[in-house]
Design an enzyme around this catalytic site. Structure first.
Site, PDB file in Angstrom:
ATOM      1  N   ASP A   3     -57.573  -5.808  24.210  1.00 47.53           N
ATOM      2  CA  ASP A   3     -58.865  -6.425  23.884  1.00 47.53           C
ATOM      3  C   ASP A   3     -59.428  -7.195  25.081  1.00 47.53           C
ATOM      4  O   ASP A   3     -60.642  -7.234  25.289  1.00 47.53           O
ATOM      5  CB  ASP A   3     -58.704  -7.368  22.678  1.00 47.53           C
ATOM      6  CG  ASP A   3     -58.008  -6.687  21.522  1.00 47.53           C
ATOM      7  OD1 ASP A   3     -58.690  -6.070  20.701  1.00 47.53           O
ATOM      8  OD2 ASP A   3     -56.760  -6.736  21.475  1.00 47.53           O
ATOM      9  N   ASP A  38     -64.918  -9.008  23.581  1.00 48.14           N
ATOM     10  CA  ASP A  38     -64.623  -7.904  22.646  1.00 48.14           C
ATOM     11  C   ASP A  38     -64.240  -8.549  21.317  1.00 48.14           C
ATOM     12  O   ASP A  38     -63.076  -8.867  21.090  1.00 48.14           O
ATOM     13  CB  ASP A  38     -63.478  -7.039  23.190  1.00 48.14           C
ATOM     14  CG  ASP A  38     -63.126  -5.903  22.234  1.00 48.14           C
ATOM     15  OD1 ASP A  38     -64.041  -5.396  21.558  1.00 48.14           O
ATOM     16  OD2 ASP A  38     -61.936  -5.536  22.155  1.00 48.14           O
ATOM     17  N   GLU A  85     -69.859  -5.593  23.732  1.00 45.50           N
ATOM     18  CA  GLU A  85     -70.038  -4.172  23.411  1.00 45.50           C
ATOM     19  C   GLU A  85     -70.733  -4.048  22.063  1.00 45.50           C
ATOM     20  O   GLU A  85     -70.429  -4.776  21.122  1.00 45.50           O
ATOM     21  CB  GLU A  85     -68.669  -3.456  23.380  1.00 45.50           C
ATOM     22  CG  GLU A  85     -68.819  -1.945  23.406  1.00 45.50           C
ATOM     23  CD  GLU A  85     -67.490  -1.215  23.557  1.00 45.50           C
ATOM     24  OE1 GLU A  85     -66.776  -1.462  24.537  1.00 45.50           O
ATOM     25  OE2 GLU A  85     -67.170  -0.402  22.686  1.00 45.50           O
TER      26      GLU A  85
END
Lengths: 178, 178
Positions: free
Chosen positions: A139, A7, A67
């Site tokens: 995160d 992330d 992502e």
């Protein structure tokens, strides 16, 4: 198969390492790379790159999942986020690792079972699926979520089989009260 | 001192290598890295990173300069540009090179002498200062411009001394009709 989920962020980059062993998920590690001590922005990107290179050298993941961001509040924050993301992806491809990208919707769908899940629901589900009492960094939790999404999407583990037997936690996403 | 200027982009990344030898500018190389043949976006970032690593290995620059972007048309294009920029900067910092960032205004000011110069004026001036009959790629020209800006800003060469004696072209920016 070991998957490294990332992330990326210019201040904090979360990472999560998950193994798909047979038909079960095994949590290997999670954490965050903080870039605050870097002297400038290029230094922050170096911290992200070096940090992830170290994680890759330590755990030898087979694949990487990140992502995909489709929106940002403004172009300026998108530029910062983009640079952090670029540094993270380059660490992976420099090591010859394939990088898969997933939308937030896909990650939520894979982890919680529905694309409109709240962030808190995703975090609870990640903890439950991996049998972790807590995950220090949000995160890091997001990074674990995208790693789980990749393992599921890759067809190696069905979502209903996402149980963490290693710690006797027999839980599938259908059993959890969120 | 050899400076590598970079103009990052997700499709085309321009580069320009300029040496500050004594009190004069010497053009070493310029060109562009095209990412079109990469199979996916992470592959494009790898192409940028690998391409710049090759340039760095070939010319051993002492410093790197990149134009700082303060705006983008929308968050989505800012994200793409940011990732390309991240890949480019990581190539530099991975090689232990310091990276300086300059605004478009600073680059125009350094090359043309005024911050509101048109793109075409900057391109003409770059050709004149380096004694080049032409520069094939606009992105390569932009990369040379930021390298010149860095050499000037670094205090090693005054703008009035920016002449390319190597090819007998005795020209300063004040002499050129744009």
């Amino acid at each position: 198969m070991i998957v490294l989920g990332i992330d990326p962020g210019s201040r904090i980059t979360g990472y999560g390492v998950v193994e798909n062993s047979g038909n079960r998920l095994v949590h290997i590690d999670n954490g965050a790379i903080f870039t605050d001590t870097a002297p400038d922005f290029p230094g922050r990107l170096k911290t992200i790159f070096d940090g992830l290179m170290e994680i890759i050298a330590r755990y030898h993941p087979d694949q990487v999942a990140v992502e995909n961001i489709f929106f940002a509040t403004n172009p300026q924050s998108a530029l910062k986020l983009g640079q952090a993301r670029g540094a993270a992806i380059v660490a992976a491809v420099h090591c010859g690792l394939p990088v898969a990208e997933y939308s937030a919707l896909q990650v939520k769908q894979a982890v919680v079972g529905q694309g409109r899940a709240e962030k808190g629901q995703v975090q609870k589900m990640v903890r439950a699926l991996l049998g972790l009492p807590e995950i220090a960094q949000p995160d890091a939790s997001d990074a674990l979520a995208v790693a789980i999404c990749h393992i599921n999407s890759y067809g190696l583990t069905q979502i209903s089989a996402l149980t963490s037997r290693s710690n006797k936690l027999k839980t599938s996403w259908r059993d959890i009260k969120l």
